[in-house]
Scaffold this motif. Structure first.
Motif, PDB file in Angstrom:
ATOM      1  N   LEU A 252       6.161 -19.804  19.900  1.00  0.00           N
ATOM      2  CA  LEU A 252       5.034 -21.455  20.110  1.00  0.00           C
ATOM      3  C   LEU A 252       5.604 -22.172  19.040  1.00  0.00           C
ATOM      4  CD1 LEU A 252       1.465 -21.167  20.881  1.00  0.00           C
ATOM      5  CD2 LEU A 252       3.395 -21.000  23.095  1.00  0.00           C
ATOM      6  N   THR A 253       6.009 -23.465  19.614  1.00  0.00           N
ATOM      7  CA  THR A 253       6.645 -24.738  18.363  1.00  0.00           C
ATOM      8  C   THR A 253       5.982 -25.729  19.129  1.00  0.00           C
ATOM      9  OG1 THR A 253       9.007 -23.342  17.801  1.00  0.00           O
ATOM     10  CG2 THR A 253       8.611 -25.641  17.453  1.00  0.00           C
ATOM     11  N   PRO A 254       5.625 -26.240  18.468  1.00  0.00           N
ATOM     12  CA  PRO A 254       4.452 -25.632  17.153  1.00  0.00           C
ATOM     13  C   PRO A 254       3.834 -24.714  17.448  1.00  0.00           C
ATOM     14  CG  PRO A 254       4.292 -28.108  17.979  1.00  0.00           C
ATOM     15  CD  PRO A 254       4.489 -27.500  18.601  1.00  0.00           C
ATOM     16  N   VAL A 255       2.647 -24.386  16.212  1.00  0.00           N
ATOM     17  CA  VAL A 255       2.096 -23.332  16.946  1.00  0.00           C
ATOM     18  C   VAL A 255       0.589 -24.500  16.390  1.00  0.00           C
ATOM     19  CG1 VAL A 255       3.504 -21.700  15.649  1.00  0.00           C
ATOM     20  CG2 VAL A 255       1.691 -23.104  13.932  1.00  0.00           C
ATOM     21  N   GLU A 256       0.546 -25.385  16.066  1.00  0.00           N
ATOM     22  CA  GLU A 256      -1.052 -26.044  15.765  1.00  0.00           C
ATOM     23  C   GLU A 256      -0.616 -27.860  16.200  1.00  0.00           C
ATOM     24  OE1 GLU A 256      -2.674 -25.910  12.292  1.00  0.00           O
ATOM     25  OE2 GLU A 256      -1.473 -27.973  11.940  1.00  0.00           O
ATOM     26  N   GLY A 257      -1.532 -28.191  17.431  1.00  0.00           N
ATOM     27  CA  GLY A 257      -1.847 -30.183  18.367  1.00  0.00           C
ATOM     28  C   GLY A 257      -2.736 -29.902  18.921  1.00  0.00           C
ATOM     29  N   ALA A 258      -2.972 -31.368  18.627  1.00  0.00           N
ATOM     30  CA  ALA A 258      -3.955 -32.139  19.215  1.00  0.00           C
ATOM     31  C   ALA A 258      -3.920 -31.949  20.983  1.00  0.00           C
ATOM     32  CB  ALA A 258      -4.792 -34.132  19.095  1.00  0.00           C
ATOM     33  N   PRO A 259      -4.815 -32.256  21.298  1.00  0.00           N
ATOM     34  CA  PRO A 259      -5.247 -31.791  23.124  1.00  0.00           C
ATOM     35  C   PRO A 259      -3.964 -32.807  23.647  1.00  0.00           C
ATOM     36  CG  PRO A 259      -6.956 -32.327  22.453  1.00  0.00           C
ATOM     37  CD  PRO A 259      -6.187 -32.465  21.390  1.00  0.00           C
ATOM     38  N   GLY A 260      -2.436 -32.482  24.328  1.00  0.00           N
ATOM     39  CA  GLY A 260      -1.713 -33.397  25.153  1.00  0.00           C
ATOM     40  C   GLY A 260      -0.605 -32.462  24.751  1.00  0.00           C
ATOM     41  N   THR A 261      -0.324 -32.689  23.109  1.00  0.00           N
ATOM     42  CA  THR A 261       1.063 -31.856  22.042  1.00  0.00           C
ATOM     43  C   THR A 261       1.507 -31.314  23.406  1.00  0.00           C
ATOM     44  OG1 THR A 261      -0.600 -32.083  20.456  1.00  0.00           O
ATOM     45  CG2 THR A 261       1.989 -31.151  21.120  1.00  0.00           C
ATOM     46  N   PRO A 262       2.578 -31.546  23.689  1.00  0.00           N
ATOM     47  CA  PRO A 262       4.522 -30.996  23.678  1.00  0.00           C
ATOM     48  C   PRO A 262       4.455 -29.703  23.722  1.00  0.00           C
ATOM     49  CG  PRO A 262       5.230 -32.409  23.555  1.00  0.00           C
ATOM     50  CD  PRO A 262       3.931 -32.288  23.411  1.00  0.00           C
ATOM     51  N   ASN A 304       2.119 -28.790  27.887  1.00  0.00           N
ATOM     52  CA  ASN A 304       1.231 -29.432  27.143  1.00  0.00           C
ATOM     53  C   ASN A 304      -0.109 -28.629  26.923  1.00  0.00           C
ATOM     54  OD1 ASN A 304       3.257 -31.667  27.127  1.00  0.00           O
ATOM     55  ND2 ASN A 304       2.559 -32.694  29.063  1.00  0.00           N
ATOM     56  N   ILE A 305      -0.317 -28.993  26.103  1.00  0.00           N
ATOM     57  CA  ILE A 305      -2.031 -28.339  25.493  1.00  0.00           C
ATOM     58  C   ILE A 305      -2.683 -29.341  26.482  1.00  0.00           C
ATOM     59  CG2 ILE A 305      -3.459 -28.636  23.927  1.00  0.00           C
ATOM     60  CD1 ILE A 305      -1.229 -26.617  23.597  1.00  0.00           C
ATOM     61  N   PRO A 306      -3.842 -28.397  26.672  1.00  0.00           N
ATOM     62  CA  PRO A 306      -4.293 -29.432  27.692  1.00  0.00           C
ATOM     63  C   PRO A 306      -5.164 -29.807  27.650  1.00  0.00           C
ATOM     64  CG  PRO A 306      -4.938 -26.545  28.357  1.00  0.00           C
ATOM     65  CD  PRO A 306      -4.024 -26.812  27.152  1.00  0.00           C
TER      66      PRO A 306
END
Length: 587
Positions: A252-262, A304-306
């Motif tokens: 995965l790219t990126p491996v962390e992020g906030a909700p909604g991150t593509p 997108n992160i839910p």
């Protein structure tokens, strides 16, 4: 009655004469030759035995043994020195024939080349060669031109050396060691994975000793789950081993992020052309575009992160319809809560501050992820510093591929698929009408495999309508097209190419009448070959050149034609004679 009997005898004689003309004389031979093996490697020793050769009482008689290559089986009684049988080598000269039994047993070493005739060819693995014994000759009276008449024939198939790979299974990207043994010395080595050339790190030539060895490593390219063929071509001969892709990898790219991150998801080692599903924790995810693996079993998707996902680690699972499973971790970073505002105290009058200098304008920037890939891959482009609320125009060279909106912070994010394009560097441009930025994207090459010729089969005789057929080739950059060539030479030199058809969208082709007219010579061996071209213009290797012949319409031999005319004339004469006799009798 007397004339009728004579007429019957005359007619029978004519029929027998025609049969003699129609049936060519074929000598009958009783000699045979047999080998102790039906397959052997270059350099191996092969024992042969001859039987049924003429016995004798004086002198000593011998036979020579030849190894030859020809598209069709040679005929007993034909000459190895003929213009047709010109690719051969004497592998044993002067096999002594036992005077009382007419037999002999000796051995020869399988050569690397056939260099005794007008044309020199390399001996290749997987090819069947003819082992021929010549007519016997008296010792001391050897005459090369006379002694090359074939009296007995058998076959020998040449097989390659041994190739061992380690490990023999694992994921895509594994470094595999390839070790070869029992090969001819000082031969170049080329490696293919499922028919596509790959780079081998290590020794690209066999050792100088015989039997020779080689060793090197390759990285397993993108390929589907299951078994794949690794081919080592040594001095023009192929030897194979198998590698099994038994693990699926996901990143995965990126491996962390906030909700909604593509997020860009890349997977390898899945089934080919299969639908797949994505689960984020326990939540099903719908990616951008159609969720189907590539023909090579790879996945390139964006999701997108839910929204409203609590912070913490999550497992992302990918499963295709053949139940090949891959998983990877992603960490959701919870958004920082907005602090409760504190009451504003009554301000104390202060002197007017010195004006703060105006900040310089924000420079627009863009980024690509990834910065190289294949036609059809998903690409994520993002940018900042653009006009708030503007509609962006994203172009791949001159073609627009996306048009996202810029948010209140001057940021945009968009995804697009790499369009059909030639391999090499291409411009990616992003503009809001005022600010423009450009980056370079590299389109990689995934060389198509060589097609396998199907029709006509090796050495087949074709008749009108002439149709050529070959196996479909799967390409990463679709669609595939094909190029077909027909030649009067096995080397496909420019002057020998009779027909070339490019841009064929099907894996078969029927010649037109005009094209058939160019391949009608009865005494010529024709050859055809095919190659595949992907949508990016990457050209695969040519298939092997398959020989074929053209079936000629039936024509009577010239001698038979004259014989029929003569017999017809005699029949007319005889009929006229009988009618004349009968008329004279009644008058």
């Amino acid at each position: 009655m007397h004339h009728t009997k004579l007429w019957r005898i005359f007619s029978l004689a004519m029929v027998l004469a025609l049969l003699v003309l129609a049936l060519p004389a074929s000598p009958a031979f009783a000699e045979t030759i047999a080998l102790t093996v039906s397959q052997s490697r270059i350099g191996d020793t092969v024992t042969f035995t001859g039987n049924g050769f003429p016995t004798y009482t004086t002198g000593e008689r011998y036979s020579d043994i030849y190894m030859l290559y020809n598209e069709t089986a040679p005929i007993v009684g034909s000459s190895i020195a003929s213009g047709v049988l010109n690719r051969y080598k004497m592998v044993y000269g002067g096999a002594f024939i036992d005077e009382s039994t007419g037999t002999f047993t000796f051995s020869f070493s399988v050569p690397a080349t056939l260099d005794g005739g007008a044309t020199t060819v390399s001996v290749t693995t997987g090819t069947t060669y003819y082992i021929c014994a010549t007519n016997s000759y008296l010792g001391g009276t050897y005459a090369p031109g006379d002694m090359k008449l074939i009296r007995a024939i058998t076959t020998l198939t040449v097989i390659g050396g041994t190739v061992v790979i380690s490990p023999a299974q694992g994921p895509v990207g594994t470094t595999v060691t390839i070790a070869g043994s029992n090969f001819p010395a000082n031969q170049t080595v080329a490696i293919k994975y499922d028919g596509v050339a790959v780079t081998m790190a290590g020794t690209a030539i066999t050792s100088a000793n015989t039997p020779a060895t080689f060793s090197g490593t390759i990285s397993v390219p993108d390929s589907t789950a299951g078994t794949h063929t690794i081919t080592a071509t040594v001095g023009g001969s192929d030897t194979t081993a198998t590698y099994t892709v038994n693990q699926q990898t996901v990143s995965l790219t990126p491996v962390e992020g906030a909700p909604g991150t593509p997020v860009i998801l890349a997977g390898k080692g899945f089934g080919g052309n299969l639908p797949f599903t994505i689960t984020f924790g326990a939540t099903p995810i719908t990616p951008t575009g159609t969720p189907v693996t590539t023909p090579q079993g790879s996945i390139n998707a964006i999701f997108n992160i839910p929204q409203n996902t609590p912070g913490g680690p999550y497992i992302v699972k990918i499963v295709d319809t053949s139940n090949y499973l891959g998983q990877v971790n992603f960490t959701v970073v919870a958004p920082t809560p907005t602090p409760t505002p504190t009451p504003t105290p009554t301000p104390t009058p202060t002197p007017t501050p010195t004006p703060t200098p105006t900040k310089p304008p924000v420079t627009a920037v863009i980024s690509l992820n990834p910065a190289r890939g294949y036609v059809g891959d998903n690409i994520l482009i993002s940018g900042s510093g653009f006009k708030t609320g503007a509609k962006m125009s994203i172009k791949f060279d001159t073609a627009e591929v996306a048009s996202p909106n810029v948010d209140a912070n001057g940021i945009f994010v968009a995804a697009f698929k790499v369009p059909a394009a030639k391999s090499g560097s291409h411009d990616i441009t992003a503009t809001d009408g005022t600010n423009s930025q450009k980056l370079t994207f590299i389109v990689d090459v995934d060389t198509p495999k060589a097609p396998t010729p199907l029709v006509p089969a090796l050495g087949e005789e074709l008749k009108s309508p002439m149709t050529f057929d070959w196996q479909d080739v799967t390409v990463r950059s679709t669609p595939a097209t094909y190029t077909l060539q027909i030649s009067s030479s096995r080397d496909f030199t420019a002057s020998a190419i009779i027909l070339e058809k490019t841009g064929l969208t099907r894996s078969d082709y029927a010649l037109t009448k005009a094209e058939e007219a160019a391949v009608t010579e009865k005494d010529i061996t024709y050859y055809y070959r095919v190659k595949a071209v992907d949508a990016g213009g990457a050209e695969g290797e040519w298939s092997q050149g398959n020989p074929f012949f053209v079936k000629q319409p039936f024509r009577l031999p010239q001698g038979a034609t004259y014989a029929i005319i003569a017999v017809g004339g005699l029949l007319l004469f005889g009929l006229g004679y009988l009618l004349g006799r009968k008329t004279a009798f009644y008058t």
